[in-house]
Design a protein around this motif. Structure first.
Motif, PDB file in Angstrom:
ATOM      1  N   ALA A 115      16.502 -23.309 -10.609  1.00  0.00           N
ATOM      2  CA  ALA A 115      16.686 -22.025  -9.929  1.00  0.00           C
ATOM      3  C   ALA A 115      16.633 -22.208  -8.416  1.00  0.00           C
ATOM      4  O   ALA A 115      17.421 -21.599  -7.668  1.00  0.00           O
ATOM      5  CB  ALA A 115      15.618 -21.033 -10.384  1.00  0.00           C
ATOM      6  N   PHE A 238      15.832 -15.490 -15.480  1.00  0.00           N
ATOM      7  CA  PHE A 238      16.243 -16.653 -14.694  1.00  0.00           C
ATOM      8  C   PHE A 238      17.019 -16.221 -13.451  1.00  0.00           C
ATOM      9  O   PHE A 238      16.865 -16.831 -12.381  1.00  0.00           O
ATOM     10  CB  PHE A 238      17.091 -17.606 -15.535  1.00  0.00           C
ATOM     11  CG  PHE A 238      17.448 -18.877 -14.805  1.00  0.00           C
ATOM     12  CD1 PHE A 238      16.540 -19.912 -14.716  1.00  0.00           C
ATOM     13  CD2 PHE A 238      18.672 -19.019 -14.176  1.00  0.00           C
ATOM     14  CE1 PHE A 238      16.840 -21.082 -14.020  1.00  0.00           C
ATOM     15  CE2 PHE A 238      18.998 -20.181 -13.482  1.00  0.00           C
ATOM     16  CZ  PHE A 238      18.076 -21.215 -13.401  1.00  0.00           C
ATOM     17  N   LYS A 241      14.660 -15.530 -10.849  1.00  0.00           N
ATOM     18  CA  LYS A 241      14.139 -16.768 -10.259  1.00  0.00           C
ATOM     19  C   LYS A 241      15.089 -17.290  -9.188  1.00  0.00           C
ATOM     20  O   LYS A 241      14.658 -17.727  -8.116  1.00  0.00           O
ATOM     21  CB  LYS A 241      13.949 -17.835 -11.344  1.00  0.00           C
ATOM     22  CG  LYS A 241      12.778 -17.591 -12.272  1.00  0.00           C
ATOM     23  CD  LYS A 241      12.653 -18.729 -13.286  1.00  0.00           C
ATOM     24  CE  LYS A 241      11.516 -18.492 -14.257  1.00  0.00           C
ATOM     25  NZ  LYS A 241      11.373 -19.588 -15.236  1.00  0.00           N
ATOM     26  N   VAL A 242      16.389 -17.288  -9.498  1.00  0.00           N
ATOM     27  CA  VAL A 242      17.375 -17.748  -8.513  1.00  0.00           C
ATOM     28  C   VAL A 242      17.330 -16.859  -7.277  1.00  0.00           C
ATOM     29  O   VAL A 242      17.331 -17.349  -6.138  1.00  0.00           O
ATOM     30  CB  VAL A 242      18.789 -17.762  -9.125  1.00  0.00           C
ATOM     31  CG1 VAL A 242      19.830 -18.131  -8.066  1.00  0.00           C
ATOM     32  CG2 VAL A 242      18.868 -18.750 -10.290  1.00  0.00           C
TER      33      VAL A 242
END
Length: 299
Positions: A115, A238, A241-242
């Motif tokens: 990420a 996710f 997260k990125v």
């Protein structure tokens, strides 16, 4: 295009390639791809649009290399401006596509590292100074116009393949998007435009993202669009997260544009390609993806 004439061209022009193996990779849509020696990739554009993209890649990618934290294609071979057959050649970036199953097999720490790499890549990509490579000012109004024209293209080209309910959903989805002025308050950026698991290469020995490939759809637009493939493949957690490693501006409707419009309409590109190539399997695949969004949710 056929392999043998291209093999002869490359071997005559580059003696160091004469003893290498040559094979075709037929997975691309816009380019005829030849793998040389299992270590070099040569792309031969099939259309005028693909030629223009290669020209832009040749200009932008060398400048972008120092701005991103992961490897990207770097051209070491290219056709001359006067050549009838256009091409570029570059070292293969080794790694395997990071599909959903592979991502799920990584530890939490390894996922966080991926990420961070993707967030750093998108931060650098979206920071690229547009004035270096684009002749005219680009504003979000062009995105609105693009999707107005996109809807008209769908109606003209794809509605005959679609049931009435899907036609109605398509108009409503586009009209809701186009009617919200907040969706067009972003700052335009250079986009990869096709960031998905097939283009994220992972080194399973070093346990790290080894590179990001396939800039063939590169263009300028809404930076949120570059998160669509991430969201589609790996989900909300996710994607967040990125975004936590993304240093560019995140406006008020950034994630909303991804989840309420972009991810729902991206399959029209598959449908178009299926129609253009008269590939019934692709047509049905694209329709199925769209119908999954159009189908009323049970309460």
């Amino acid at each position: 295009m056929q392999l043998e004439p291209l093999r002869k061209l490359l071997q005559e022009r580059y003696p160091e390639l004469r003893n290498e193996t040559f094979r075709v990779d037929d997975t691309g849509w816009s380019n005829f791809v030849v793998i040389v020696g299992e270590k070099m990739i040569f792309r031969f554009p099939k259309t005028e649009e693909a030629k223009a993209i290669i020209s832009r890649e040749t200009q932008i990618l060398p400048q972008l290399e120092s701005m991103v934290p992961v490897a990207i294609p770097q051209f070491v071979y290219s056709s001359a401006p006067t050549d009838d057959i256009k091409y570029v050649g570059y070292p293969m970036i080794f790694g395997k596509p990071l599909y959903r199953e592979e991502m799920n097999g990584l530890s939490g720490q390894e996922q966080e590292k991926v990420a961070e790499a993707i967030g750093g890549f998108l931060s650098g990509l979206h920071a690229y100074p547009l004035e270096k490579s684009f002749d005219k000012a680009i504003d979000p109004g062009l995105t609105r116009l693009f999707y107005e024209n996109f809807l008209a293209r769908i109606e003209r080209k794809a509605f005959s393949y679609m049931p009435v309910e899907l036609q109605r959903w398509t108009r409503q989805t586009f009209q809701s998007f186009l009617a919200n002025p907040d969706y067009f308050r972003f700052k335009p950026a250079l986009l990869h435009n096709d960031l998905k698991p097939e283009h994220l290469l992972y080194d399973f020995e070093k346990r790290q993202l080894s590179g990001i490939i396939d800039f063939g759809a590169m263009g300028v637009g809404d930076p949120a669009y570059d998160f669509v493939g991430i969201y589609r493949a790996y989900g909300t957690a996710f994607t967040q997260k990125v975004l936590s490693h993304y240093t560019r501006e995140i406006d008020a409707t950034f994630l909303e544009r991804i989840t309420t419009f972009y991810v729902k309409t991206i399959s029209f590109w598959t449908l178009f390609y299926g129609i253009d190539s008269q590939n019934e399997k692709l047509i049905q695949y694209g329709l199925g993806k769209l119908q999954a969004f159009a189908k009323p949710k049970r309460t």
